[in-house]
Design a protein around this motif. Structure first.
Motif, PDB file in Angstrom:
ATOM      1  N   THR A 110       0.796  -1.231   0.000  1.00 32.51           N
ATOM      2  CA  THR A 110       0.000   0.000   0.000  1.00 32.51           C
ATOM      3  C   THR A 110       0.827   1.279   0.000  1.00 32.51           C
ATOM      4  OG1 THR A 110      -0.121   0.021   2.436  1.00 32.51           O
ATOM      5  CG2 THR A 110      -1.854  -1.169   1.233  1.00 32.51           C
ATOM      6  N   ARG A 111       2.083   1.212   0.465  1.00 32.85           N
ATOM      7  CA  ARG A 111       2.854   2.455   0.572  1.00 32.85           C
ATOM      8  C   ARG A 111       4.147   2.443  -0.232  1.00 32.85           C
ATOM      9  NH1 ARG A 111       4.961   3.830   5.088  1.00 32.85           N
ATOM     10  NH2 ARG A 111       4.680   6.049   4.780  1.00 32.85           N
ATOM     11  N   ILE A 112       4.981   1.423  -0.047  1.00 36.80           N
ATOM     12  CA  ILE A 112       6.315   1.457  -0.654  1.00 36.80           C
ATOM     13  C   ILE A 112       6.272   1.181  -2.153  1.00 36.80           C
ATOM     14  CG2 ILE A 112       8.597   0.387  -0.640  1.00 36.80           C
ATOM     15  CD1 ILE A 112       8.296  -0.037   2.360  1.00 36.80           C
ATOM     16  N   TYR A 113       5.653   0.041  -2.537  1.00 35.91           N
ATOM     17  CA  TYR A 113       5.650  -0.313  -3.957  1.00 35.91           C
ATOM     18  C   TYR A 113       4.943   0.745  -4.814  1.00 35.91           C
ATOM     19  CZ  TYR A 113       5.370  -3.019  -8.244  1.00 35.91           C
ATOM     20  OH  TYR A 113       5.491  -3.432  -9.543  1.00 35.91           O
ATOM     21  N   PRO A 114       3.807   1.320  -4.355  1.00 36.47           N
ATOM     22  CA  PRO A 114       3.195   2.385  -5.164  1.00 36.47           C
ATOM     23  C   PRO A 114       4.117   3.581  -5.392  1.00 36.47           C
ATOM     24  CG  PRO A 114       1.602   1.543  -3.586  1.00 36.47           C
ATOM     25  CD  PRO A 114       2.918   0.901  -3.244  1.00 36.47           C
TER      26      PRO A 114
END
Length: 554
Positions: A121-125
């Motif tokens: 939800t945070r890093i890959y996006p």
């Protein structure tokens, strides 16, 4: 056969311990009855994974390396390893805290799930966003550079036309000179030719007389030699020499136009805070009425432009129009005074992250570091004069400077004595800052914008950390007695930009996007140098009184 239907085995809910289990939470590794499923799911802080019991995933216990027939269903907290029952009761783990491996597995599973949630939800996006930005820039690259090439071609055609016109004019001038030269020579020939014909006739007559021996002709002969001894005017025309000037490539480049060098700024990757650590910085609202909390006598003469830089909330460095820099406390007591190395007046001062003092010496074109009261020159410029300086959060130095001929100004970033960045032009190649030796105080904002108070341009010029222009603030359209003439500038923990407006005896407060918020008055007389301390107290050096005032405005 369904385990629930085996008469000899009664599987109960792990929560109520009374009802038959129906479901299993794989996230928490717990068995649940139908009633307790709802209670379990009420904890919304955890993403539960409840499935029918018969579809649960079976646990794969590891085999004990010392007891091949046993599975490791316990966990030694001290050794941080799974152990079997025999190992747990052995002397090897005596006195150690032994827990059920399912409890450990539940905690580990929750930690893994949190990591997965953060990654998804945070890093890959963010990585996807960065990759998309790069692709967009690559897509636009061809178009943007094609525009630059087109501009270069157009400029070349203009210069070619101008050069062709000049060459044709020179050729026309040469042909006109040639025709005039030839006409002059023809006129001279027209004067000489009849005389020559007449001389030939005279010479022929003389030969006839001499041959005839005629006394009458000989005695009546009248000499005309004296008449012809005075030669006709001789016309001399000098062919002009073509004085071809040596082509100055630098001037030709300037005529062609300026292309700033490609600046590649590889920024350190942002470190994302963990989900638990993400929080907004503390908000400090502006006071309706700022308060004057201290007035400090600097000891400099009145009507002296002064710079200030905070060492702490209790100690402030200041300099004026003499060679001495002073460290004062809030009572105006002189703690330290240091004279410049050259004896020249310092133009500006700044305190580094290590608490050392930096000052600019325009007369020597140097930036100097004062460490343990010893002065060392860290930068000596060639062709440029340093004006104002600030120290950044990354411990770089930002310096405004002007060229020796006062035609160019720029901001340069240094790491130690190494030049890292030069900011001079906008995207259209136009100068960002006015030229000349006027004050250009500057400050780095907490969002890493670079803010310059360009008094000659009557503007605060703000660029981002890559040097791209964000905005220019030219004053508030409210009633103003005098024009906007910004000098001192500083920024605070809220990313506010504060700039001194001495002709109007006030300080402007802007937000990080250049929107005017309000003024600070506090009976100021010609406010000049500005700085804020670590708790956002504002220090103002007054040009009119040479006093320094401490103001609380948040």
């Amino acid at each position: 056969m369904d385990p629930l239907r085996k008469a000899q085995i009664i599987l109960l809910c792990d929560l109520c311990k009374t009802a038959h289990l129906q479901s299993h939470c794989e996230r928490c590794d717990i068995n649940l009855c139908q009633t307790c499923v709802g209670k379990h799911l009420s904890d919304s802080s955890i993403r539960h994974q409840v499935v029918p019991y018969k579809y649960r995933k079976s646990l794969n216990y590891s085999k004990c390396p010392d007891h091949a027939d046993e599975l490791c269903k316990h966990y030694c907290e001290k050794c941080d390893i799974p152990v079997c029952s025999t190992c747990a009761s052995s002397s090897k783990h005596e006195g150690h805290d032994i827990s059920d491996i399912l409890e450990k597995l539940s905690a580990k599973t929750e930690s893994l799930q949190k990591d997965l949630d953060e990654l998804e939800t945070r890093i890959y996006p963010r990585y996807e966003e960065m990759a998309s930005d790069v692709q967009t820039e690559k897509f636009e690259l061809e178009t943007n550079y094609r525009k630059l090439t087109t501009i270069a071609d157009q400029q070349g055609e203009i210069l070619h036309r101008e050069i062709t016109a000049i060459v044709n004019q020179r050729k026309s001038d040469i042909q006109e000179m040639k025709n005039k030269h030839l006409s002059t020579l023809n006129k001279n020939t027209d004067e000489i030719t009849p005389k020559m014909a007449e001389l030939k006739q005279i010479m022929s007559d003389l030969k006839s007389i001499l041959k005839s021996n005629d006394v009458s002709l000989t005695s009546t002969y009248k000499s005309r030699n004296s008449e012809f001894r005075t030669l006709p005017p001789k016309v001399r025309v000098t062919v002009p020499r073509y004085s071809a000037q040596k082509i100055n490539k630098d001037q030709l480049n300037e005529m062609f136009g300026f292309l700033p060098p490609l600046y590649i700024n590889t920024e350190h990757g942002d470190t994302m805070k963990s989900a638990e650590a993400v929080s907004s910085p503390p908000v400090k609202p502006l006071l309706d009425e700022p308060r004057l909390t201290a007035t400090i006598d600097t000891g400099y003469k009145s009507y002296t432009p002064s710079s200030v830089s905070c060492l702490s909330e209790y100690q402030v460095w200041t300099c004026g129009t003499n060679k001495t820099m002073k460290l004062l406390n809030l009572q105006g007591k002189l703690l330290t005074s240091i004279k410049t190395k050259s004896g020249n007046e310092p133009r500006d001062i700044a305190v580094t992250r290590d608490g050392d003092l930096i000052y600019t010496d325009p007369g020597k074109r140097t930036l100097n570091l004062i460490k343990n009261k010893k002065i060392q020159t860290v930068i000596t410029l060639q062709g440029w004069v340093p004006l104002n300086v600030c120290s950044t959060a990354s411990d770089d130095l930002l310096v405004t400077m002007v060229s020796d001929d006062e035609t160019q100004s720029k901001v340069v970033r240094y790491s130690g004595s190494t030049k890292k960045q030069s900011i001079q032009f906008d995207d259209q190649g136009r100068p960002l800052y006015s030229s000349g030796y006027n004050y250009k105080y500057l400050s780095e904002n907490s969002n890493l914008d670079i803010c310059v108070a360009d008094c000659e341009a009557s503007a605060v010029v703000v660029v981002n950390q890559s040097g791209k222009l964000r905005f220019k603030y030219t004053g508030h359209p409210s009633n103003t007695k005098q024009s906007f003439y910004p000098v001192g500038i500083t920024t605070d923990s809220q990313s506010h930009i504060l700039t001194a407006d001495p002709d109007n005896h006030r300080i402007h407060i802007l937000d990080q996007d250049g929107q005017f918020l309000r003024y600070i008055h506090c009976h100021l007389r010609d406010p000049w140098g500005l700085c804020v301390d670590i708790i956002d107290n504002l220090f103002v050096a007054e040009y009119h009184t040479a006093k320094m005032k401490k103001i609380q405005y948040l």
